[in-house]
Design a protein around this motif. Sequence first.
Motif, mmCIF file in Angstrom:
data_model
loop_
_atom_site.group_PDB
_atom_site.id
_atom_site.type_symbol
_atom_site.label_atom_id
_atom_site.label_comp_id
_atom_site.label_asym_id
_atom_site.label_seq_id
_atom_site.Cartn_x
_atom_site.Cartn_y
_atom_site.Cartn_z
ATOM 1 N N ALA B 206 0.841 -1.200 0.000
ATOM 2 C CA ALA B 206 0.000 0.000 0.000
ATOM 3 C C ALA B 206 0.874 1.247 0.000
ATOM 4 O O ALA B 206 0.650 2.189 -0.769
ATOM 5 N N GLY B 207 1.907 1.252 0.852
ATOM 6 C CA GLY B 207 2.782 2.419 0.948
ATOM 7 C C GLY B 207 3.542 2.665 -0.339
ATOM 8 O O GLY B 207 3.630 3.790 -0.823
ATOM 9 N N ALA B 208 4.081 1.586 -0.915
ATOM 10 C CA ALA B 208 4.874 1.739 -2.136
ATOM 11 C C ALA B 208 4.006 2.202 -3.306
ATOM 12 O O ALA B 208 4.471 2.910 -4.188
ATOM 13 N N LEU B 209 2.720 1.812 -3.291
ATOM 14 C CA LEU B 209 1.841 2.184 -4.400
ATOM 15 C C LEU B 209 1.297 3.596 -4.251
ATOM 16 O O LEU B 209 1.095 4.308 -5.231
ATOM 17 N N VAL B 210 1.057 4.015 -3.009
ATOM 18 C CA VAL B 210 0.337 5.284 -2.828
ATOM 19 C C VAL B 210 1.276 6.474 -2.670
ATOM 20 O O VAL B 210 0.912 7.603 -2.980
ATOM 21 N N THR B 211 2.519 6.245 -2.200
ATOM 22 C CA THR B 211 3.386 7.410 -1.963
ATOM 23 C C THR B 211 3.778 8.176 -3.236
ATOM 24 O O THR B 211 4.037 9.365 -3.142
ATOM 25 N N PRO B 212 3.820 7.549 -4.430
ATOM 26 C CA PRO B 212 4.035 8.395 -5.607
ATOM 27 C C PRO B 212 2.921 9.425 -5.774
ATOM 28 O O PRO B 212 3.123 10.467 -6.392
ATOM 29 N N ILE B 213 1.733 9.137 -5.249
ATOM 30 C CA ILE B 213 0.623 10.079 -5.357
ATOM 31 C C ILE B 213 0.626 11.061 -4.186
ATOM 32 O O ILE B 213 0.423 12.252 -4.362
ATOM 33 N N THR B 214 0.867 10.562 -2.980
ATOM 34 C CA THR B 214 0.705 11.415 -1.793
ATOM 35 C C THR B 214 1.982 12.137 -1.398
ATOM 36 O O THR B 214 1.942 13.008 -0.550
ATOM 37 N N THR B 215 3.127 11.783 -1.927
ATOM 38 C CA THR B 215 4.475 12.157 -1.454
ATOM 39 C C THR B 215 4.765 11.426 -0.143
ATOM 40 O O THR B 215 3.852 10.946 0.514
ATOM 41 N N LEU B 216 6.051 11.358 0.187
ATOM 42 C CA LEU B 216 6.484 10.454 1.266
ATOM 43 C C LEU B 216 7.073 11.213 2.448
ATOM 44 O O LEU B 216 7.859 12.139 2.281
ATOM 45 N N SER B 217 6.653 10.845 3.651
ATOM 46 C CA SER B 217 7.355 11.315 4.850
ATOM 47 C C SER B 217 7.178 10.249 5.923
ATOM 48 O O SER B 217 6.400 9.312 5.751
ATOM 49 N N TYR B 218 7.908 10.407 7.038
ATOM 50 C CA TYR B 218 7.905 9.330 8.032
ATOM 51 C C TYR B 218 6.533 9.097 8.649
ATOM 52 O O TYR B 218 6.277 8.053 9.213
ATOM 53 N N ASP B 219 5.625 10.088 8.556
ATOM 54 C CA ASP B 219 4.304 9.901 9.183
ATOM 55 C C ASP B 219 3.181 9.831 8.152
ATOM 56 O O ASP B 219 2.014 9.985 8.497
ATOM 57 N N VAL B 220 3.535 9.553 6.894
ATOM 58 C CA VAL B 220 2.511 9.550 5.845
ATOM 59 C C VAL B 220 1.478 8.450 6.084
ATOM 60 O O VAL B 220 0.317 8.567 5.719
ATOM 61 N N GLY B 221 1.912 7.362 6.749
ATOM 62 C CA GLY B 221 1.007 6.238 6.938
ATOM 63 C C GLY B 221 -0.029 6.452 8.020
ATOM 64 O O GLY B 221 -1.008 5.710 8.093
ATOM 65 N N VAL B 222 0.166 7.463 8.859
ATOM 66 C CA VAL B 222 -0.701 7.595 10.030
ATOM 67 C C VAL B 222 -2.149 7.832 9.637
ATOM 68 O O VAL B 222 -3.053 7.103 10.051
ATOM 69 N N LEU B 223 -2.362 8.848 8.789
ATOM 70 C CA LEU B 223 -3.741 9.160 8.421
ATOM 71 C C LEU B 223 -4.321 8.071 7.510
ATOM 72 O O LEU B 223 -5.468 7.653 7.682
ATOM 73 N N LEU B 224 -3.490 7.576 6.563
ATOM 74 C CA LEU B 224 -3.947 6.490 5.690
ATOM 75 C C LEU B 224 -4.296 5.263 6.523
ATOM 76 O O LEU B 224 -5.304 4.600 6.296
ATOM 77 N N GLY B 225 -3.439 4.978 7.516
ATOM 78 C CA GLY B 225 -3.655 3.821 8.372
ATOM 79 C C GLY B 225 -4.931 3.947 9.181
ATOM 80 O O GLY B 225 -5.678 2.988 9.370
ATOM 81 N N LEU B 226 -5.202 5.167 9.628
ATOM 82 C CA LEU B 226 -6.417 5.420 10.399
ATOM 83 C C LEU B 226 -7.645 5.144 9.543
ATOM 84 O O LEU B 226 -8.614 4.516 9.976
ATOM 85 N N LYS B 227 -7.577 5.593 8.272
ATOM 86 C CA LYS B 227 -8.697 5.363 7.359
ATOM 87 C C LYS B 227 -8.819 3.860 7.079
ATOM 88 O O LYS B 227 -9.923 3.327 6.990
ATOM 89 N N GLY B 228 -7.660 3.186 6.947
ATOM 90 C CA GLY B 228 -7.691 1.747 6.724
ATOM 91 C C GLY B 228 -8.323 1.023 7.903
ATOM 92 O O GLY B 228 -9.081 0.069 7.741
ATOM 93 N N PHE B 229 -8.010 1.501 9.097
ATOM 94 C CA PHE B 229 -8.580 0.946 10.322
ATOM 95 C C PHE B 229 -10.103 1.128 10.322
ATOM 96 O O PHE B 229 -10.867 0.196 10.599
ATOM 97 N N ALA B 230 -10.524 2.351 9.955
ATOM 98 C CA ALA B 230 -11.959 2.628 9.872
ATOM 99 C C ALA B 230 -12.619 1.711 8.848
ATOM 100 O O ALA B 230 -13.717 1.190 9.077
ATOM 101 N N ALA B 231 -11.911 1.483 7.731
ATOM 102 C CA ALA B 231 -12.459 0.610 6.687
ATOM 103 C C ALA B 231 -12.620 -0.809 7.216
ATOM 104 O O ALA B 231 -13.619 -1.478 6.943
ATOM 105 N N ALA B 232 -11.628 -1.267 7.991
ATOM 106 C CA ALA B 232 -11.694 -2.617 8.548
ATOM 107 C C ALA B 232 -12.888 -2.749 9.487
ATOM 108 O O ALA B 232 -13.590 -3.759 9.495
ATOM 109 N N ILE B 233 -13.144 -1.706 10.283
ATOM 110 C CA ILE B 233 -14.284 -1.742 11.204
ATOM 111 C C ILE B 233 -15.589 -1.717 10.426
ATOM 112 O O ILE B 233 -16.526 -2.457 10.705
#
Lengths: 389, 291
Positions: B206-233
């Motif tokens: 997921a990170g390797a595919l989406v960071t070309p679109i979102t740009t990359l930083s050490y905390d880029v996964g936090v918000l995406l991960g939160l949304k992924g968590f919400a999706a899982a729920i």
Amino acid sequence: MKNGTALFTVMALGLFLCWSNASSAAENIRLGAFFDLSGPASNIGTPTRLVAEMAVAEINKAGGVDGRKLELMIGDTEGNPAKAATLAKKFIYKDKVAAIIGPTRTGTGMTVKPIVEKAGIPTFMTVGGDPIIMGGKFGSYEYVFKSPQRSEVAVKRLFTYLRDNKLNRVALLYAADSFGKDGAEWMEKLAPEFGITFAAQESFGPQDTDMTAQLTRLRNAAPQAIICWTIGPAGAIVAKNRHQLGIDLPLFQCHGLPDPKYIELAGAASEGDRMPSTKLLVAAQLPDSDPQKKTILNFIHLYEEVYDFDRQFPINTHSGYAWDAVTIVAEAIRKAGTEPKALRDTIEATKNFIGVSGIYNLTAEDHNGLDVDSMVMVEVHQGGFVLAR
Amino acid sequence: MPTLTDFLQFLFAGLTNGAIYALIALGFCVVHNTMGIVNFTQVDLVSLGGMFLYSALFLFGLPMPLALAGAVAAAALSGMAVERFGIRPSRSGNHLVLIFLTIGLSVILRGIMKLVWGKNRMAVPPLTADEPIRLFGATLLPQILWIFLLTTAAVILLIWIFRHTTLGLCMRGVASNPAAAAVVGIDAGRIRMVSFAIAGAMGGLAGALVTPITTLSYDVGVLLGLKGFAAAILGGFGSFGGAIAGGLLLGLLESLAAAGLSSAYKDVIAFGLLLLVLFIRPQGLFGAGKR
């Protein structure tokens, strides 16, 4: 015997430390300097610290201020207003600093503002937001100054350019954070003065990663140009989305984005984007008659060749703000000494000070002192910034 | 008024984000299914995927396909390391303790990333050229097609492993009854480590595919991960089909809310609907009901 020696050494060392401490306090003029060295804005705070240290080193190399050396007390606000408040109190009551430089962000600055106002310590901030130096509901600003241009100045610079290029009907896209909303408010307020109307307005979350929906709506309103008001990577994402959607309207960004990073993040999609900027990015293109040119070229020489900061932090539009803050304060100390009230009055009376980011003319009402002529419009051209035509 | 073309554009945007949310949600589900916990290091495995891709491309100079494979593999290894050196030494069976442990590990991972890769935003190149493709009047980036393609492939592979391999059988065994699985000789520790590896691979992809679109930083996964968590729920925590449906639904909700109603309140609308779904079906759309 062995124990005795050790004890003696410790005592001697302690005495030595006390002595060296006392002597440096008598000689050096202390300045508090605190920035976001960690936390989300650390990529702004860290180079700001480097530039502040560079300014102090250069002043000391030239003999200091009236024969006394400047000494920076560095603090890390961690992007945390509570931490910044603690540091400000430490600077004022423990380190007994003459003045304070920083912090990095507007929210942190607003927390520090009442503390330095109460203690009466001149504070030159490097924050973007205007409320720092606004009165009324934002509290008094007797001792608080800031070196970056006001949002109002950047909006005026942009609108002047739009008016001159007959782009009167624009669409606005802004981040739904305090920076974006501040910009949007100023634009709405100043638009009638410049004869500019808004075809549509959209906003996005500063962390959002896709703005194609907003851009599609803006395109359907048929404007002549799109203005985007945000800092950080969102601006680059807007540029890429615009390219993806094939919208051939000109895109204007805000004064926070003129930075090689923007071009790196947006890639070829950034070509042709225009934005208001300090002159720092286009120094080589300035006419020789420009009074700032010498100061800016000297700054770039120091930054890139002497101190070698540009490999880690390439120069951007913000690089000079800490330099200006430190040099204005040092100049005022030279004239008035370190008594806080006199120092404050002298900083406020700064006139025609040629800085890296503009020519500062401070007044009692304007604790920034930069006008529209301190900014130029720049354009992305073949992977670099040039003066916009 | 939005036209049909515009609608298609919004649909693409929604599905792109949705596919990424789904991948992350799957990572959450895999660990949940074998350990019964929420693994919050999932968000950092997403950032790590982007970081590894960046390093593979620019530090080691690998060609894109190799770099992508390497990034996914390295993220999987990171997942295993998290389980082996972060979770297992605690020797705790208490879910609350383990979940807190993953939160702590997540902070540590972010600190490490900040030290290794720095605090600046970075640009990651897309898998193939960045020229937009026109489709029925709407435009989409080739990267978006890659996201759809590789996400689908990863999901099929995951389901195949779970349904048709001994490893999958073991994982399902540990999930349904750890004690019984141990009795028949399944090494539960190893299975948990494998589940973290799969979670790492999903997050890393997921990170390797989406960071070309979102740009990359050490905390880029936090918000995406939160949304992924919400999706899982939303999909019913633990259900694979649910995670995919939840991810796509959340992505579409966000995009259509921004397009049709208000861009300022799109997150409020999307998450408001999510809450509404959970009020009506507390177990999520595809949840197995009371556990």
